[in-house]
Design a protein around this motif. Structure first.
Motif, PDB file in Angstrom:
ATOM      1  N   ARG A   1      12.843  14.901   4.303  1.00 15.10           N
ATOM      2  CA  ARG A   1      12.990  13.539   3.775  1.00 15.10           C
ATOM      3  C   ARG A   1      11.668  12.916   3.327  1.00 15.10           C
ATOM      4  N   TYR A   2      10.606  13.114   4.140  1.00 15.99           N
ATOM      5  CA  TYR A   2       9.345  12.416   3.876  1.00 15.99           C
ATOM      6  C   TYR A   2       8.218  13.320   3.382  1.00 15.99           C
ATOM      7  N   LYS A   3       8.450  14.628   3.318  1.00 19.64           N
ATOM      8  CA  LYS A   3       7.447  15.589   2.842  1.00 19.64           C
ATOM      9  C   LYS A   3       6.174  15.579   3.682  1.00 19.64           C
ATOM     10  N   THR A   4       6.301  15.254   4.956  1.00 17.24           N
ATOM     11  CA  THR A   4       5.183  15.273   5.886  1.00 17.24           C
ATOM     12  C   THR A   4       5.722  15.498   7.292  1.00 17.24           C
ATOM     13  N   LYS A   5       4.844  15.915   8.181  1.00 15.05           N
ATOM     14  CA  LYS A   5       5.266  16.174   9.556  1.00 15.05           C
ATOM     15  C   LYS A   5       5.345  14.877  10.357  1.00 15.05           C
ATOM     16  N   LEU A   6       6.202  14.857  11.341  1.00 14.04           N
ATOM     17  CA  LEU A   6       6.318  13.736  12.264  1.00 14.04           C
ATOM     18  C   LEU A   6       5.305  13.962  13.376  1.00 14.04           C
ATOM     19  N   GLY A   7       4.268  13.143  13.395  1.00 12.23           N
ATOM     20  CA  GLY A   7       3.197  13.324  14.365  1.00 12.23           C
ATOM     21  C   GLY A   7       3.356  12.421  15.579  1.00 12.23           C
ATOM     22  N   PHE A   8       2.447  12.574  16.513  1.00 10.93           N
ATOM     23  CA  PHE A   8       2.466  11.752  17.725  1.00 10.93           C
ATOM     24  C   PHE A   8       2.053  10.313  17.441  1.00 10.93           C
TER      25      PHE A   8
END
Length: 101
Positions: free
Chosen positions: A51-58
């Motif tokens: 969906r966002y073309k990036t990783k979900l980080g902390f």
């Protein structure tokens, strides 16, 4: 070796110095059980990237926790102006990140 600062670096330095003069700076270290956050990241990892073309980080979880804490304890989100304690209408969080720029 000396290297002139870029305009962006100058602005960042000015803002960070201003923050040290106008805010109460605090450093604290706490331990937290992150196992549920790790499970959530793993569960939504692929969908988030799609969906966002990036990783979900902390950092997303950390900022959300900070916002929740500031909503629960609005006095922490206030400042002193003379003899008055001023409570802010909103929450504004800035996060410094590493960048090639």
């Amino acid at each position: 070796i000396r290297k002139p600062l870029s305009g962006l670096r100058k602005a960042m330095g000015k803002r960070l110095l201003e923050a040290t003069h106008t805010t109460a700076m605090l450093t604290t270290f706490n331990e937290a059980d992150m196992s549920e956050v790790i499970k959530l990241r793993e569960q939504y990892k692929e969908a988030f990237i799609a969906r966002y073309k990036t990783k979900l980080g902390f950092m997303s979880f950390f900022v959300k926790a900070c916002v929740s804490a500031l909503q629960a304890y609005p006095q922490v989100n206030s400042y002193l102006d003379g003899d008055d304690q001023v409570f802010r209408a909103g929450i504004d969080i800035g996060v410094a990140v590493s960048s090639e720029r």
